[in-house]
Design a protein around this motif. Structure first.
Motif, PDB file in Angstrom:
ATOM      1  N   TYR A  66      -9.875   0.176   1.255  1.00  0.00           N
ATOM      2  CA  TYR A  66      -9.794  -0.692   0.087  1.00  0.00           C
ATOM      3  C   TYR A  66     -11.202  -1.025  -0.367  1.00  0.00           C
ATOM      4  O   TYR A  66     -12.195  -0.737   0.316  1.00  0.00           O
ATOM      5  N   ILE A  68      -8.842  -8.364   1.591  1.00  0.00           N
ATOM      6  CA  ILE A  68      -7.989  -7.230   1.221  1.00  0.00           C
ATOM      7  C   ILE A  68      -6.672  -7.717   0.626  1.00  0.00           C
ATOM      8  O   ILE A  68      -6.158  -7.151  -0.350  1.00  0.00           O
ATOM      9  N   VAL A 121      -4.993  -6.839  -3.154  1.00  0.00           N
ATOM     10  CA  VAL A 121      -3.728  -6.168  -3.442  1.00  0.00           C
ATOM     11  C   VAL A 121      -2.655  -7.156  -3.908  1.00  0.00           C
ATOM     12  O   VAL A 121      -1.473  -6.796  -3.998  1.00  0.00           O
ATOM     13  N   THR A 158       0.834  -1.206   0.000  1.00  0.00           N
ATOM     14  CA  THR A 158       0.000   0.000   0.000  1.00  0.00           C
ATOM     15  C   THR A 158       0.869   1.256   0.000  1.00  0.00           C
ATOM     16  O   THR A 158       0.867   2.042  -0.949  1.00  0.00           O
TER      17      THR A 158
END
Length: 582
Positions: A129, A157, A161, A107
């Motif tokens: 997110y 999550i 990602v 992130t």
């Protein structure tokens, strides 16, 4: 596997353990609630603010990447895992901590100066997110933790990602991530779809884990069985010649359980599924461990039993059967504690449960405690040993086994009598096996027409038999004319044998009695048996002409005859010395 030793203790432990729900912590929660009402718990410095929590988590994870895996505990303390069952909290917490650091590394770089450092304030939002947010919130205890919503949304999550590149400076750290976390990121999207309850890749992982565990069990069991067979054929210890090929079978089950345990932890299963599977696998691992310990105790028991047979001391014959039982009880207790610990059952509450039932248990165990002290009394006082011939409370036989609760006596008509050991505290025990000598006391009845010289020769002949027989006591025996019975002249026979056991005594008694019969036959001495003789006398005349001896003359005749007999046998005026034995 058999749990037969001390059933009362095992029953109480089982009842106390499983009377509480395995994944309930009501007692502990109540205690924590009462403590919090009386005195608020101090918030750790590492969790006093969002910045402190973030700093604690990042430092712990960086230390783990540098080779300090024990720091995972510090990282887990920053996560609010209260919604996760305590049975799988540790395993889930470790995976969630790695997922969280992986999401952060993909992130942005965390600037701690921008994270609030106040103990009071709004929830800190790290990032939003599509599938959720990562936030640090203040809990009811005052500690700042990554909240429950963050924890529950982390797997989704991380999948979101997974294709995002790591921020600058974090690319080299990808190798530090556990391989199952990296493997999860590389799984194609089609395998991540949940056709039924679980994602498809987890079903495949469970199938592979189960298959790997079964194969490991079969292979290890085969090699262990072959090794035991080869060792049994080569060993010089005869006590191990009859052991079973499957003596080490529990080790195969233990290996299978450990493989399943590791596989379940690596697949990142959901809480409910992991809870069911992990509890079952932990229980299987614990049971197989206890079973393996039981088999090792059996090996030790066989070795000790053989060594006890090689010694002349009978005390070890009584102690050796108690040692395996003691070890098995100890292993069973340790096994229950191990199972309780793996299932997160509070041991203190378990002991409290035992305390609540202490009165009932004490009443139920009264006889058991008395029997235990009875067995200790037998062993300490050496009242008897295994193999001794004893008489107690009308029970007569040979001691076959001395246990914690009772003693088994094999009677002479081949039945088994179980006597509680508590009786030996107060009962009178006649230990026939401790006799040094075994006595024979009887009367040899001779006919009244046996001449005195033949009686004398017979008695001396029997004494010589005593002196010649090897097992007979030579320093104390008596063979004398003892009684004028109604139909016989009775010779007292009072002799002893010094024999190690009853079988030898019977054989030597048989030989001795046959020799007495042969001696009597050689001396022409007859044994009497109860008879009655009727004499018929016919009177001739009136009988008044019969000469009668005066009283004085009769006395003089008796005295002179007696003096002559004594002079011919012992000697007048001679006092024989007391009887002595060479």
């Amino acid at each position: 596997m058999r749990f037969k030793n001390n059933p009362s203790l095992l029953f109480v432990l089982l009842l106390s353990l499983f009377s509480q729900p395995l994944w309930a912590e009501e007692t502990k929660a109540n205690a924590d609630t009462e403590q919090s009402e009386t005195k608020p718990a101090a918030v750790p410095q590492t969790l006093k603010s969002p910045r402190a929590t973030m700093e604690t988590f990042l430092h712990a994870m960086n230390d783990i990447k540098r080779g300090a895996p024990e720091r995972i505990e510090a990282a887990i303390t920053t996560l609010d895992l209260s919604a996760i069952n305590s049975l799988v909290r540790k395993e889930q917490g470790s995976d969630l901590a790695w997922m969280l650091i992986e999401v952060m590394d993909r992130t942005r770089v965390v600037d701690l100066k921008k994270v609030p450092n106040q103990s009071d304030g709004p929830t800190y939002l790290f990032h939003s997110y599509e599938h959720g947010d990562i936030r640090i919130a203040r809990t009811g205890s005052g500690a700042w933790l990554f909240d429950q919503n963050t924890i529950s949304q982390l797997p989704a999550i991380m999948d979101e990602v997974a294709e995002t590149q790591r921020v600058d400076g974090k690319q080299a750290e990808s190798s530090k991530i556990p391989w199952h976390i990296r493997f999860r990121q590389q799984i194609p999207a089609s395998f991540k779809a949940a056709t039924f309850l679980l994602p498809n890749w987890q079903w495949l992982g469970l199938l592979f884990t189960i298959l790997l565990g079964v194969v490991a069990d079969k292979l290890l069991s085969f090699f262990l069985r072959s090794g035991v067979r080869r060792w049994r054929n080569q060993t010089k210890h005869q006590e191990f010649k009859e052991i079973s090929d499957d003596i080490l079978r529990p080790l195969g089950l233990m290996a299978m359980a450990l493989i399943w345990w590791s596989g379940i932890n690596l697949m990142g299963l959901t809480e409910n599924v992991m809870l069911i599977l992990l509890v079952a696998v932990k229980f299987l691992a614990s049971i197989s461990g206890v079973w393996a310990a039981y088999r090792l105790v059996d090996l030790v028991s066989a070795f000790l039993h053989k060594r006890a047979q090689l010694t002349e001391n009978k005390l070890d014959d009584a102690l050796v059967p108690l040692i395996p039982r003691t070890l098995k009880i100890f292993v069973t207790v340790i096994g229950f504690v191990f199972i309780a610990d793996n299932l997160n059952v509070d041991i203190s509450s378990l002991l409290a449960g035992l305390g609540l039932g202490g009165l009932a248990f004490a009443l139920a165990a009264k006889d058991m405690v008395q029997n235990l002290f009875g067995s200790i009394t037998v062993l300490m006082d050496r009242t008897f040993s295994v193999g001794d011939w004893i008489i107690v409370d009308g029970v007569e036989g040979s001691v076959e086994r001395i246990g914690f609760r009772s003693t088994r006596i094999r009677t002479f008509y081949n039945s088994v009598v179980t006597v509680p050991n508590s009786k030996f505290i107060t009962a009178t025990v006649d230990n026939m096996g401790e006799r040094r000598y075994r006595r024979l006391s009887c009367k040899l009845s001779l006919t009244y027409d046996t001449p005195p010289d033949r009686i004398e020769a017979f008695c001396e002949g029997v004494r010589e038999l005593v002196r010649q027989h090897p097992y007979m006591r030579k320093d104390y025996y008596h063979v004398y004319l003892n009684e004028f019975a109604a139909s016989s002249l009775d010779v007292l026979l009072y002799v002893f044998w010094e024999t190690p056991e009853w079988n030898t005594e019977l054989r030597e008694r048989h030989r001795f009695m046959l020799d007495i019969l042969r001696l009597a036959q050689g001396l022409e001495v007859e044994f009497a048996f109860p008879t009655q003789t009727l004499y018929m006398k016919q009177e001739e005349g009136d009988g008044s002409a019969a000469d009668e001896m005066s009283q004085t003359k009769a006395q003089q005749l008796g005295q002179s005859l007696a003096q002559q007999i004594v002079a011919d046998t012992t000697g007048t005026g001679v006092k024989p010395p007391p009887v002595t034995f060479p």
